[in-house]
Design an enzyme around this catalytic site. Structure first.
Site, mmCIF file in Angstrom:
data_model
loop_
_atom_site.group_PDB
_atom_site.id
_atom_site.type_symbol
_atom_site.label_atom_id
_atom_site.label_comp_id
_atom_site.label_asym_id
_atom_site.label_seq_id
_atom_site.Cartn_x
_atom_site.Cartn_y
_atom_site.Cartn_z
ATOM 1 N N MET A 24 0.847 -1.202 0.000
ATOM 2 C CA MET A 24 0.000 0.000 0.000
ATOM 3 C C MET A 24 0.877 1.243 0.000
ATOM 4 O O MET A 24 1.748 1.381 0.861
ATOM 5 C CB MET A 24 -0.890 0.036 1.257
ATOM 6 C CG MET A 24 -1.970 -1.004 1.273
ATOM 7 S SD MET A 24 -3.307 -0.587 0.152
ATOM 8 C CE MET A 24 -4.199 -2.139 0.204
ATOM 9 N N HIS A 25 0.627 2.150 -0.966
ATOM 10 C CA HIS A 25 1.451 3.356 -0.985
ATOM 11 C C HIS A 25 0.753 4.595 -1.536
ATOM 12 O O HIS A 25 1.265 5.699 -1.397
ATOM 13 C CB HIS A 25 2.705 3.105 -1.833
ATOM 14 C CG HIS A 25 2.429 3.104 -3.306
ATOM 15 N ND1 HIS A 25 1.849 2.035 -3.946
ATOM 16 C CD2 HIS A 25 2.623 4.059 -4.256
ATOM 17 C CE1 HIS A 25 1.707 2.322 -5.231
ATOM 18 N NE2 HIS A 25 2.171 3.547 -5.447
ATOM 19 N N ARG A 26 -0.420 4.452 -2.165
ATOM 20 C CA ARG A 26 -1.034 5.613 -2.816
ATOM 21 C C ARG A 26 -1.481 6.643 -1.781
ATOM 22 O O ARG A 26 -2.118 6.289 -0.780
ATOM 23 C CB ARG A 26 -2.235 5.196 -3.661
ATOM 24 C CG ARG A 26 -1.812 4.503 -4.922
ATOM 25 C CD ARG A 26 -2.899 4.374 -5.964
ATOM 26 N NE ARG A 26 -2.297 3.796 -7.155
ATOM 27 C CZ ARG A 26 -1.727 4.500 -8.126
ATOM 28 N NH1 ARG A 26 -1.721 5.803 -8.058
ATOM 29 N NH2 ARG A 26 -1.187 3.894 -9.159
ATOM 30 N N ASP A 29 -2.469 -1.455 -4.019
ATOM 31 C CA ASP A 29 -3.057 -0.296 -4.701
ATOM 32 C C ASP A 29 -2.141 0.145 -5.843
ATOM 33 O O ASP A 29 -2.234 1.269 -6.340
ATOM 34 C CB ASP A 29 -3.353 0.858 -3.735
ATOM 35 C CG ASP A 29 -2.113 1.362 -3.000
ATOM 36 O OD1 ASP A 29 -0.993 0.895 -3.315
ATOM 37 O OD2 ASP A 29 -2.262 2.222 -2.106
#
Length: 366
Positions: free
Chosen positions: A204-206, A283
C-alpha cells in the site's frame, strides 16, 4: 540513431531495462539513460539498476521531491541542458510519472521526436495526477506504443492519428519473463519459514489510501482480518511507514500476529514473493499486470483502473474503497478456491521491446 530513455520512478526501471537491452543489440543505435531522480532512495532505485543489469545512468538530474509543479519544472530545467548537450534523435519516455511529461515537453519544444511506451492507458479519473500526465504525453508524442486493446480504443477516441499508434505488448512483462528464472532461485521463503501459497502479500502506498488516519486504520483492519486466513507479508513503503508512525498506528501494526513486516523489496525479491503468494492485496498499477501474467489473484484498491484488461481477462479484482468488510468477504471467497483463473493478454509474451526497437530503427536509423 541516438536515443535518450528517461527513468524517474521505480516502475520506470523495469520498463526501460528491456528496451535498453534491445537497443544495445544494434551497433547503429546509441542508447543513453537519463535518471531524473524523481524518486531516489537506495532501496527503491539503486537496487533496480543493479538487479535489472542497467548501466550507471549517463545523466542523474537529482531533482528530488517537491510538489507536482515544482518537480515537473525542475526536471524540465535540468533535462533541457541534457538535450542541448546530447542532441538526440529520439527521447523515449515510459509510464505516467512527472518525469514522463516533463521530458516529453522539453523534447517537443526542441523539435525532437517523442516516443511514449505504455501509451493510451486511461483511468478516466482526472483527480489522479498520473492521468493528466498520460493524456498530455500522448497528445504530444510522435510514436505511441500500446500495451492493451483498451489503449488503442482510447487513443482513437482522442483522435490520435492511426499512423502514430502501435500495439506492441507490455515491456513490464518483458522484464518479468526475462528475470523470472533468476528470481525463482532465491530462498526467501526458507528464510521467512513459509511455504508456497501459504501467505498473502500486501502493498500500500497511494496517497489517497495512506495519507490519512481513516485509510491507515482500514489498512490495519484489512491486514488483521486477512492474517486470520493466512500469514501476511507486508513490505512497507516509506510513505506508509512514515504515516503509520505519524498517526500513532505503527505499534498496532507491529504487534499483529501472523504478520511479517518487511522493508521495500528489490525487483527480483518482489517478483519471487508475488509468484509464490496465494493472493496479493495492493493499490499499485503495475502489480495488476504482473499478477495477471503470473495468474495470481490480486485485489486492487482503486476507484478505477487504467489497465482494464487485468480485470476483464486477468486475475485482478477492483475494489473502489478500503472497506474492511468488503475485503474480508472477497478474501474469504478467493482463498476458498473461487478465484478467477485468468488469461494472459495478447502480445504479453516477453518480446514487446524488440517490436518497439524494430519500428524505431526502421524509421530513424541513418
Amino acid at each position: 540513431m541516438k536515443v535518450l530513455s528517461i527513468v524517474g520512478a521505480r516502475p520506470n526501471f523495469m520498463k526501460v531495462a528491456p528496451l535498453h537491452r534491445a537497443f544495445s543489440k544494434f551497433s547503429d543505435i546509441e542508447s543513453k539513460i537519463v535518471h531524473t531522480g524523481q524518486h531516489y532512495d537506495a532501496k527503491m532505485s539503486d537496487v533496480f539498476f543493479n538487479q535489472l543489469e542497467l548501466p550507471k545512468p549517463d545523466y542523474f538530474l537529482g531533482v528530488g521531491g517537491g510538489s507536482h509543479t515544482q518537480q515537473t519544472a525542475k526536471i524540465m530545467v535540468e533535462f533541457e541542458q541534457v538535450m542541448l548537450a546530447e542532441k538526440p534523435d529520439i527521447v523515449l519516455v515510459v509510464g505516467d510519472v512527472n518525469s514522463t511529461i516533463a521530458c516529453a515537453m522539453v523534447a517537443v519544444k526542441e523539435h525532437v521526436p517523442v516516443v511514449h511506451v505504455e501509451a493510451g492507458l486511461r483511468s478516466n479519473d482526472r483527480g489522479m495526477p498520473e492521468e493528466i500526465n498520460r493524456i498530455m504525453t500522448d497528445c504530444i508524442s510522435d510514436h505511441l506504443f500500446v500495451t492493451e486493446q483498451a489503449g488503442m480504443a482510447n487513443l482513437k477516441r482522442e483522435s490520435i492519428p492511426d499512423e502514430k499508434v502501435h500495439f506492441v505488448g507490455n515491456v513490464m512483462i518483458d522484464s518479468l519473463v526475462y528475470y523470472r528464472s533468476k528470481a525463482s532461485q532465491l530462498e526467501l521463503l526458507k528464510e521467512l519459514n513459509l511455504d508456497r501459497k501459504s501467505y498473502v502479500l500486501v502493498t500500500m502506498h497511494r496517497p489517497s489510501n495512506v495519507d490519512d488516519a481513516e485509510g491507515l486504520k482500514n489498512i490495519l483492519a484489512i491486514v488483521k482480518d486477512t492474517s486470520e486466513h493466512k500469514h501476511v507479508l507486508f513490505p512497507v513503503h516509506p510513505r506508509t511507514l512514515k504515516n503509520m508512525e505519524t498517526f500513532g498506528l505503527l505499534d498496532d501494526l507491529k504487534t499483529l500476529s501472523n504478520v511479517t513486516l518487511l522493508e521495500p523489496q528489490g525487483y527480483l525479491e518482489f517478483l519471487y514473493l508475488m509468484e509464490n503468494a496465494a493472493l496479493i492485496i495492493t493499490d499499485s498499477g503495475g502489480i495488476q499486470e504482473e499478477t495477471t501474467y503470473l495468474k495470481v489473484p490480486c485485489i486492487t484498491f482503486r476507484a478505477s483502473t487504467e489497465r482494464p484488461v487485468t480485470v476483464e481477462l486477468g486475475t485482478n479484482y477492483l475494489l473502489s474503497d478500503l472497506n474492511p468488510e468488503s475485503v474480508k468477504e472477497l478474501v474469504s471467497e478467493i482463498l476458498g478456491g473461487k478465484s478467477k483463473k485468468g488469461q494472459i493478454p495478447p502480445l504479453w509474451d516477453g518480446h514487446a521491446a524488440e517490436r518497439i526497437v524494430e519500428i524505431l530503427r526502421n524509421k530513424y536509423a541513418k
